[in-house]
Design a protein around this motif. Structure first.
Motif, PDB file in Angstrom:
ATOM      1  N   GLY A 304      31.679  20.059  28.239  1.00 24.18           N
ATOM      2  CA  GLY A 304      30.088  20.168  28.853  1.00 24.18           C
ATOM      3  C   GLY A 304      30.018  22.289  29.213  1.00 24.18           C
ATOM      4  N   PHE A 307      30.083  24.529  26.048  1.00 26.36           N
ATOM      5  CA  PHE A 307      28.717  24.072  25.754  1.00 26.36           C
ATOM      6  C   PHE A 307      27.548  24.910  25.971  1.00 26.36           C
ATOM      7  CE2 PHE A 307      29.523  22.513  21.447  1.00 26.36           C
ATOM      8  CZ  PHE A 307      30.237  22.158  20.953  1.00 26.36           C
ATOM      9  N   PHE A 308      27.019  23.894  27.691  1.00 25.88           N
ATOM     10  CA  PHE A 308      25.760  24.441  27.760  1.00 25.88           C
ATOM     11  C   PHE A 308      25.567  25.487  27.948  1.00 25.88           C
ATOM     12  CE2 PHE A 308      24.695  20.016  30.208  1.00 25.88           C
ATOM     13  CZ  PHE A 308      24.545  20.010  28.843  1.00 25.88           C
ATOM     14  N   GLY A 311      23.477  28.357  26.319  1.00 24.49           N
ATOM     15  CA  GLY A 311      21.758  27.693  26.207  1.00 24.49           C
ATOM     16  C   GLY A 311      21.084  28.342  27.587  1.00 24.49           C
ATOM     17  N   PHE A 329      12.667  25.030  28.589  1.00 25.57           N
ATOM     18  CA  PHE A 329      13.183  24.618  28.083  1.00 25.57           C
ATOM     19  C   PHE A 329      15.042  25.341  28.909  1.00 25.57           C
ATOM     20  CE2 PHE A 329      11.226  25.052  23.661  1.00 25.57           C
ATOM     21  CZ  PHE A 329      10.227  23.990  24.820  1.00 25.57           C
ATOM     22  N   PHE A 330      14.932  26.639  29.175  1.00 26.48           N
ATOM     23  CA  PHE A 330      16.055  27.642  29.476  1.00 26.48           C
ATOM     24  C   PHE A 330      16.083  27.252  30.855  1.00 26.48           C
ATOM     25  CE2 PHE A 330      15.147  29.509  25.626  1.00 26.48           C
ATOM     26  CZ  PHE A 330      16.660  29.311  25.420  1.00 26.48           C
ATOM     27  N   ALA A 332      15.562  24.193  32.697  1.00 27.26           N
ATOM     28  CA  ALA A 332      16.274  23.185  32.588  1.00 27.26           C
ATOM     29  C   ALA A 332      18.020  23.214  32.416  1.00 27.26           C
ATOM     30  CB  ALA A 332      15.555  22.152  31.256  1.00 27.26           C
ATOM     31  N   ALA A 333      18.163  23.771  31.177  1.00 28.51           N
ATOM     32  CA  ALA A 333      19.446  23.804  30.895  1.00 28.51           C
ATOM     33  C   ALA A 333      20.061  24.725  31.956  1.00 28.51           C
ATOM     34  CB  ALA A 333      19.392  24.825  29.251  1.00 28.51           C
ATOM     35  N   ALA A 336      20.968  22.048  34.344  1.00 30.62           N
ATOM     36  CA  ALA A 336      22.167  20.731  34.249  1.00 30.62           C
ATOM     37  C   ALA A 336      23.617  21.818  34.025  1.00 30.62           C
ATOM     38  CB  ALA A 336      21.822  20.782  32.130  1.00 30.62           C
ATOM     39  N   PRO A 340      27.760  19.730  35.073  1.00 29.27           N
ATOM     40  CA  PRO A 340      29.866  19.536  34.651  1.00 29.27           C
ATOM     41  C   PRO A 340      30.198  20.618  36.057  1.00 29.27           C
ATOM     42  CG  PRO A 340      28.618  20.523  33.551  1.00 29.27           C
ATOM     43  CD  PRO A 340      27.709  20.261  34.141  1.00 29.27           C
TER      44      PRO A 340
ATOM     45  N   LEU B  26      26.658  17.288  22.663  1.00 33.22           N
ATOM     46  CA  LEU B  26      27.021  18.506  22.738  1.00 33.22           C
ATOM     47  C   LEU B  26      26.874  19.801  21.642  1.00 33.22           C
ATOM     48  CD1 LEU B  26      30.250  18.927  24.985  1.00 33.22           C
ATOM     49  CD2 LEU B  26      27.551  19.145  25.418  1.00 33.22           C
ATOM     50  N   TRP B  29      22.477  18.886  21.397  1.00 37.19           N
ATOM     51  CA  TRP B  29      22.140  19.312  22.791  1.00 37.19           C
ATOM     52  C   TRP B  29      21.742  20.713  21.737  1.00 37.19           C
ATOM     53  CZ3 TRP B  29      23.858  23.774  24.985  1.00 37.19           C
ATOM     54  CH2 TRP B  29      23.244  23.956  25.580  1.00 37.19           C
ATOM     55  N   LEU B  33      18.080  22.651  21.281  1.00 34.52           N
ATOM     56  CA  LEU B  33      17.865  23.871  22.390  1.00 34.52           C
ATOM     57  C   LEU B  33      16.916  25.248  21.552  1.00 34.52           C
ATOM     58  CD1 LEU B  33      17.258  24.757  25.250  1.00 34.52           C
ATOM     59  CD2 LEU B  33      19.740  26.253  25.093  1.00 34.52           C
ATOM     60  N   LEU B 101      30.434  13.225  28.041  1.00 29.93           N
ATOM     61  CA  LEU B 101      29.720  14.372  27.306  1.00 29.93           C
ATOM     62  C   LEU B 101      28.001  13.951  26.627  1.00 29.93           C
ATOM     63  CD1 LEU B 101      32.951  16.390  25.327  1.00 29.93           C
ATOM     64  CD2 LEU B 101      31.277  16.508  26.977  1.00 29.93           C
ATOM     65  N   TRP B 111      15.856  15.918  29.443  1.00 29.03           N
ATOM     66  CA  TRP B 111      15.347  17.184  30.979  1.00 29.03           C
ATOM     67  C   TRP B 111      14.870  18.672  30.276  1.00 29.03           C
ATOM     68  CZ3 TRP B 111      14.448  17.180  35.669  1.00 29.03           C
ATOM     69  CH2 TRP B 111      14.289  18.849  36.208  1.00 29.03           C
TER      70      TRP B 111
END
Lengths: 845, 126
Positions: A304, A307-308, A311, A329-330, A332-333, A336, A340, B26, B29, B33, B101, B111
């Motif tokens: 996770g 990947f995140f 972003g 958006f960014f 929030a990411a 987030a 993890p 993911l 996701w 984005l 995940l 979110w």
């Protein structure tokens, strides 16, 4: 020998088997040690070099802190200060943090996976030598006033030729671009190694967490690094040839650099952190004497986070005028990603809490606990700066400096020191001193917090980053003095560690300390230059805890591949999901070709920096020649037949096609190339979207007529068909098929002709790359295609040479497959490029 | 526990479907984005229509969140669709990893998507 179908094999081992294994894996002595490729040798060298860069960059940090200790100080001049903060950041990020975790991967992964080595040992050695030579030359620029001055992220327009004349910025662009290539080479090794050289039975679900972390780390490098490689290419081309990618008045945009840089730069933080977290996940269970709590959740967290992290890049650009909803958006990411990260922290705490015995407080444990505290503080300030209004306030202040040092030193340097204390016994005759280790920890922990905590306050009081000095009376004096004192305490801790290293670290391959922590994972099996005597059959995540006799059985050669049946270096290749044995890979031993290739490639890049183009080209030719010599000996062919690896399993000693490790490596390389091209497509569309009125600008020549792209596409498709037709025409071993060389040559010729046709089409309209950003982007597509066409041309010539010397046929065909795979990718990229460059302006205009 | 006999049989799991199974959430996701950022930038830069931007972004969020919810509820069926055999080692571990995940990704999508409801589109950041 009689077949014994169970493990451990109870039959006596044949005489001379161990000696044969030792002979095959012998490490060269004396000056020839630099030709060694064993992962333990080059791993120690790699970690050592990275640690040297840590010390050097740390010294620059101390100079900066000394300069800032009191207001209006003039210990160092403005220009030199600019150079040292740039080289400090660049060295820490590019020459220390990423290489050291890659080095730990090269050093520890084969031991954790009980592989004899990673699948491409010379590629690892190449990456390491390229990094050492390139890194040392880059760092040395600080001694003769040639170091870059634009900060570690080198934002244009400051770094454009008109504001940064001289070669200083070029050293950064070409030097770092080159070192990124070395990192990618290492990443390919780690991906293929982790997925294909695990011991039989070690399914993905039983892989040590560090292996998971390294797999994700390498995949992130594959996606993130090409963005910064493209950025450095664009900026260097603009500086050298005036193609205006970043010059606003000719349609470029300096913010494009920020997008590309941070698309790499933010994942870079996690590229550094995830392996460190993986190391912590290995140390905590050992010290708690309890299996890791939440193994599955930690895997979730690693994937996770990986990947995140892609972003979040825009959160470095909150103050650049991007619309507020996009910032949302960014933001929030960015928040987030704390989830993890938090999962991992709670899993470690739960593991410590679940232990029936007391958590052992050793030096590695202290560093882990220090990491937990510091990283959590850094994470909390990370959530703060993820909030747009707070970021507006603290952007470019010392608050941000404090935040990222808490994250990077807490998240990576403390786990690294835990790693040193924990794993050095596996590579040394002695452990490091526990008594000195505790002093090292407390000096570093106190020194770190005294240095960096006050920076939060200095930042909130408005102190900006990168200032050489500051006036008296702003309320910053005491905070800066405290930070400087702290930095010397931190340095004292590191110095004490170095003293301990000199006193007690005695590298060895086969006389290391025997599992002092009583850990459960395979790197603590007894080892020699050949790694483990036999490769264990694994049935759980903590094999040494769950199979108490495993170490003895493995050492007695009672598991898989106890000898060297082909007479050379080899290991077992297993399937990627369940780790079932598939074939034996035969690996190269010591050699000079990878060293020559690395040194001359580094020389070529660095000579280009000072515009010594002719000598640079000679070096490049030598480097390519060394690579060809290196590659010539790799494809052994199926001559050794099948071998018995134990438990009644016989495996082939050669593999072509999608099961082969070479095929996997080429696919990974193609993914890297596609990441680079996607970054280009993003750049093209980005420049269009910010300035659609100049796409193309008024008065620009028309696009070439439709015949040009159609003709080019025809050539690409014809070449692809020729390449595909070659496959069924490959002769059976010992026979000849005269059509093979002409077909491969035709394919290569078509690709070259297609490239030239595309280039000529644009030139013939009068479009020039230096006139505006549109022209620059059009020709940039050809620059990227040129790299692939050149590589395909070399591989095609190589395949023809292999055929003509009887080394390419229907069975022995890895060379052809590699050339064909890259060819198909190049063809796809060129066809897509034609649609973009010729179709998009017509559509948009 | 894996038996030695199994080591003599060919692999039952293919890497690509397993990776896809683990990371589908993911990937969605990431797609969300990319789409919301690109659509927002493009609509605001080229059409300058906040209403069009808001409607588009809300639609993209719903269109991507729904299949993910479906996958969360029909996890095993999705695994079978990808050809992931029950015969691979410890299949339930993959199920759990994929589930968490996907959950994390759904939270990430909702979110981020929530920003559409509270912020006006196309307004400059500062």
């Amino acid at each position: 020998m009689a077949k014994f179908k169970e493990l451990p094999n109870k039959l006596p081992r044949p005489p001379g088997e161990l000696q044969e294994l030792e002979r095959a894996w012998k490490i060269p002595g004396g000056f020839r040690l630099i030709s060694a490729v064993n992962n333990q040798v080059i791993g120690i060298l790699y970690v050592g070099a990275a640690f040297l860069f840590f010390i050097l960059a740390g010294i620059l940090g101390l100079i900066m802190r000394t300069q800032l200790a009191v207001p209006e100080n003039d210990l160092v001049g403005q220009d030199f200060y600019n150079q040292i903060f740039t080289v400090h950041g660049t060295t820490m990020m590019f020459l220390f943090a990423v290489p050291v975790v890659e080095a730990l991967g090269v050093m520890l992964l084969p031991q954790m996976l009980a592989a004899r080595d990673l699948p491409f040992p010379r590629l690892s050695a190449f990456a390491i030598w390229a990094y050492i030579v390139g890194g040392l030359v880059f760092f040395s620029t600080v001694f003769y006033d040639l170091a870059p001055k634009g900060g570690w992220f080198m934002y244009p327009p400051l770094t454009l030729k008109e504001y940064s004349p001289g070669d200083n910025a070029d050293f950064w662009l070409l030097g770092i671009g080159f070192i990124e290539i070395s990192a990618i080479a290492g990443a390919i090794e780690i991906i293929v190694g982790t997925l294909r050289t695990r011991p039989p039975g070690m399914s993905l679900t039983r892989m040590p967490i560090f292996a998971w972390a390294m797999l994700i780390f390498a995949a992130m490098i594959m996606i993130a690094f090409p963005a910064v490689i493209l950025a450095t290419m664009l900026l260097e081309i603009e500086r050298s040839f005036g193609w205006p990618f970043f010059t606003a008045e000719r349609g470029g945009d300096p913010l494009l650099w920020q997008h590309l840089f941070w698309f790499f730069g933010h994942p870079e933080v996690y590229i550094i952190f995830l392996p460190a977290a993986g190391l912590v996940s290995m140390i905590v269970p050992t010290m708690a004497r309890h299996p890791l709590v939440g193994y599955r959740l930690i895997v979730v967290a690693l994937i996770g986070t990986g990947f995140f992290s892609f972003g979040l890049w825009v959160h470095h650009m909150f103050t650049t005028g991007i619309p507020s909803l996009s910032l949302g958006f960014f933001s929030a990411a960015s928040m987030a990603v704390a989830i993890p990260s938090g999962i991992q922290v709670f899993s470690w705490i739960a593991t410590i809490a679940s232990s029936k015995e007391r958590f052992r407080i050793t030096t590695p444990s202290l560093f882990v606990l220090g990491f937990l505290f510091i990283f959590t503080v850094g994470g909390v300030t990370g959530v703060m700066v993820a909030l747009v209004p707070i970021d507006f306030q603290v952007h470019d202040t010392y608050f941000v400096v404090a935040h990222f040092h808490y994250v990077l030193i807490g998240g990576m340097v403390f786990p690294l020191f835990a790693t040193f204390y924990y794993w050095i016994p596996a590579f040394s005759r002695n452990m490091l001193s526990e008594r000195l280790g505790r002093w090292v920890f407390w000096l570093m922990f106190i020194g770190f917090n005294v240095t960096f905590f006050p920076m939060h306050m200095a930042g909130l009081l408005g102190m900006p980053r990168r200032v050489r000095t500051y006036p008296d009376g702003l309320g910053w004096n005491a905070l800066n003095m405290v930070s400087t004192v702290g930095s010397y305490i931190l340095a004292a801790g590191v110095a004490l560690f170095v003293i301990d290293l000199f006193l007690r670290f005695r590298p060895t391959i086969d006389k290391s300390v025997d599992d002092p922590w009583k850990a459960g994972t395979l790197e603590w099996l007894p080892t020699g230059a050949y790694s483990t005597r036999s490769i264990p059959f694994v049935t759980s995540r903590d094999p040494l805890w769950d199979q108490p006799n495993l170490a003895r059985e493995v050492e007695e050669g009672r598991h898989f591949l106890p000898g060297a049946p082909t007479g050379g270096r080899e290991t077992i290749v297993t399937s990627p999901v369940d780790a079932r044995p598939q074939y034996i890979i035969r690996m190269p031993g010591p050699g000079w070709s990878q060293l020559v290739a690395a040194v001359f490639m580094a020389a070529a890049f660095l000579l280009l920096t000072i515009k010594a183009v002719a000598i640079a080209l000679v070096c490049a030719v030598i480097s390519i020649g060394a690579c060809i010599f290196w590659g010539w000996k790799l494809d052994h062919g199926p001559g050794k037949g099948e071998v018995d690896i134990g438990a009644g399993i016989k495996l082939p000693t050669y593999m072509a096609g999608p099961k082969s490790h070479a095929w996997w490596a080429m696919v990974v390389l193609m993914l890297v190339a596609s990441s680079l091209y996607i970054a280009y497509v993003f750049s093209y569309l980005y420049l269009w979207i910010v300035s659609p009125e100049v796409w193309a600008p008024r008065g620009s020549p028309d696009l070439p007529g439709a015949g040009w792209p159609i003709g080019t596409a025809f050539l690409v498709i014809a070449g692809t068909i020729a390449m595909a037709l070659t496959r069924p025409m490959l002769p059976i071993p010992g026979r000849r098929e005269p059509a093979v060389p002409p077909l491969i040559a035709l394919a290569a010729g078509c690709l070259v002709a297609a490239f030239l046709a595309e280039l000529w089409g644009h030139l013939s309209t009068g479009l020039r790359p230096a006139e505006n950003s549109y022209g620059a982007m059009v020709y940039m597509a050809s620059v990227l295609n040129f790299q692939l066409v050149f590589a395909c041309f070399i591989l095609a010539a190589f395949a023809i040479a292999r055929y003509l010397t009887g080394r390419l046929d229907r069975e022995r065909r890895v060379t052809y497959e590699n050339a064909a795979l890259l060819y198909y990718y190049a063809a796809a990229q060129m066809l897509f490029g034609l649609v973009l460059v010729h179709g998009f302006p017509r559509l948009a205009g | 526990m894996t038996r030695l006999d199994e080591m003599r049989r060919p692999e039952r799991g293919k890497l690509l479907p397993v990776l896809f199974y683990l990371t589908i959430g993911l990937l969605l996701w990431g797609m969300h984005l990319t789409l919301v950022y690109a659509a927002h930038t493009a609509i605001c830069a080229l059409a300058a229509s906040p209403l069009a931007a808001t409607i588009t972004l809300a639609a993209v969020t719903v269109a991507i969140a729904l299949p993910l919810v479906l996958i969360l509820f029909c996890q095993r069926a999705f695994a079978r669709l990808l050809g992931i055999s029950e015969g691979i080692t410890e299949p339930r571990i993959y199920d759990r990893i994929s589930f968490f995940l996907n959950l994390l990704s759904l939270a990430g999508i909702l979110w981020s998507g929530l920003a559409v409801a509270v912020l006006s589109s196309c307004a400059p950041g500062r």
